[in-house]
Design a protein around this motif. Sequence first.
Motif, PDB file in Angstrom:
ATOM      1  N   PHE A  39      44.739 -83.563  16.680  1.00 53.53           N
ATOM      2  CA  PHE A  39      45.373 -83.259  17.956  1.00 53.53           C
ATOM      3  C   PHE A  39      44.786 -82.041  18.669  1.00 53.53           C
ATOM      4  O   PHE A  39      45.207 -81.720  19.775  1.00 53.53           O
ATOM      5  CB  PHE A  39      46.880 -83.075  17.767  1.00 53.53           C
ATOM      6  N   ARG A  40      43.836 -81.371  18.045  1.00 56.45           N
ATOM      7  CA  ARG A  40      43.183 -80.282  18.788  1.00 56.45           C
ATOM      8  C   ARG A  40      42.187 -80.846  19.795  1.00 56.45           C
ATOM      9  O   ARG A  40      41.718 -80.132  20.676  1.00 56.45           O
ATOM     10  CB  ARG A  40      42.493 -79.311  17.836  1.00 56.45           C
ATOM     11  N   PHE A  41      41.886 -82.154  19.675  1.00 54.89           N
ATOM     12  CA  PHE A  41      41.009 -82.808  20.634  1.00 54.89           C
ATOM     13  C   PHE A  41      41.844 -83.503  21.703  1.00 54.89           C
ATOM     14  O   PHE A  41      42.947 -83.974  21.451  1.00 54.89           O
ATOM     15  CB  PHE A  41      40.099 -83.821  19.937  1.00 54.89           C
ATOM     16  N   GLY A  42      41.268 -83.588  22.911  1.00 52.31           N
ATOM     17  CA  GLY A  42      41.982 -84.185  24.028  1.00 52.31           C
ATOM     18  C   GLY A  42      41.723 -85.671  24.172  1.00 52.31           C
ATOM     19  O   GLY A  42      41.403 -86.361  23.207  1.00 52.31           O
ATOM     20  N   GLU A  43      41.829 -86.161  25.410  1.00 55.38           N
ATOM     21  CA  GLU A  43      41.646 -87.580  25.722  1.00 55.38           C
ATOM     22  C   GLU A  43      40.566 -87.735  26.781  1.00 55.38           C
ATOM     23  O   GLU A  43      40.356 -86.838  27.589  1.00 55.38           O
ATOM     24  CB  GLU A  43      42.959 -88.181  26.235  1.00 55.38           C
ATOM     25  N   PRO A  44      39.942 -88.909  26.794  1.00 55.32           N
ATOM     26  CA  PRO A  44      40.090 -89.975  25.808  1.00 55.32           C
ATOM     27  C   PRO A  44      39.224 -89.715  24.586  1.00 55.32           C
ATOM     28  O   PRO A  44      38.340 -88.847  24.606  1.00 55.32           O
ATOM     29  CB  PRO A  44      39.604 -91.205  26.558  1.00 55.32           C
ATOM     30  N   VAL A  45      39.473 -90.483  23.532  1.00 51.98           N
ATOM     31  CA  VAL A  45      38.582 -90.548  22.376  1.00 51.98           C
ATOM     32  C   VAL A  45      37.816 -91.850  22.521  1.00 51.98           C
ATOM     33  O   VAL A  45      38.419 -92.924  22.642  1.00 51.98           O
ATOM     34  CB  VAL A  45      39.364 -90.519  21.050  1.00 51.98           C
TER      35      VAL A  45
ATOM     36  N   LEU B 158      32.402-100.324  23.437  1.00 52.62           N
ATOM     37  CA  LEU B 158      32.984 -98.986  23.425  1.00 52.62           C
ATOM     38  C   LEU B 158      34.501 -99.129  23.469  1.00 52.62           C
ATOM     39  O   LEU B 158      35.042 -99.745  24.380  1.00 52.62           O
ATOM     40  CB  LEU B 158      32.511 -98.180  24.637  1.00 52.62           C
ATOM     41  N   VAL B 159      35.192 -98.571  22.468  1.00 55.06           N
ATOM     42  CA  VAL B 159      36.645 -98.576  22.472  1.00 55.06           C
ATOM     43  C   VAL B 159      37.120 -97.212  22.960  1.00 55.06           C
ATOM     44  O   VAL B 159      36.566 -96.168  22.594  1.00 55.06           O
ATOM     45  CB  VAL B 159      37.221 -98.899  21.071  1.00 55.06           C
ATOM     46  N   VAL B 160      38.132 -97.225  23.817  1.00 53.86           N
ATOM     47  CA  VAL B 160      38.642 -96.004  24.445  1.00 53.86           C
ATOM     48  C   VAL B 160      40.124 -95.862  24.103  1.00 53.86           C
ATOM     49  O   VAL B 160      40.908 -96.788  24.340  1.00 53.86           O
ATOM     50  CB  VAL B 160      38.452 -96.053  25.980  1.00 53.86           C
TER      51      VAL B 160
END
Length: 254
Positions: free
Chosen positions: A153-159, A207-209
């Motif tokens: 959760f320290r990373f944002g969006e999108p992945v 590519l999955v988002v």
Amino acid sequence: MASEGPKNRKTLHDYFGSAEQLSALKRPFTANGQVGSARVPPGLSLFPDFITAKEETSLLQFLDAQSWRTDLSRRTMHYGGTYCLMPPRNASPAVRKQYEQNIITAPAIPLELNFLIDRMVAEGLYTINERPEYCIVNEYLPGQGISAHVENFRFGEPVCSLTLAGGDSMRFHELSAAHDGSVRSGKAATAPRTGLRKDVWLASRSLVVLRGDARSKWQHEIVRGRKTGKADCWRRVSLTFRVMKSKEDREKAP
């Protein structure tokens, strides 16, 4: 969008086409081509054929020439930021702490991958001022997989994750609430599930988002290798791109 370079350039950037060519690649869809389909987690979308077969071959050749981490059950590479090695599954608190204190600085994302980021920016997945600076490369062979988790959760969006070589199914488990059950946190096994499960096929070059619920309220895992253990020539390589949240947003995370 990146400007076109010299005609004699011989890098992966050569395959980053014009705006007209890129517009032909704009085909985001969820499973069965329906945005919001009940067959996939809300917030998940797919871009089929995000890259060409020629680009895929060049990417695999480049990655195979790099140095891979071999301390896990599968080969991996880290680009951007820092990381520490994963301790053994049943490691004592003292051993776990020792691993976590050994911080390794990863190299920056190589120039050979920049055309992928340029393309994601052109698709509106990221902005010019907030380009992904983190990329994890995973190789899956028969008998290998990754357990159910959510992205840290320290990373944002999108992945965003690109599939190379063999396609595979990604299994999603719905959670009753957003939960930091990441691989690193060690909380994945205690994440509260509702029991709802959905499988999404990730074709080669797609590519999955992950945004919204698909990113924070659904765990995902790769089960093919761990469940079947087929002795074949199947191989999947994934490149997962992420951006860091602001300090304020990280403090709000579950």
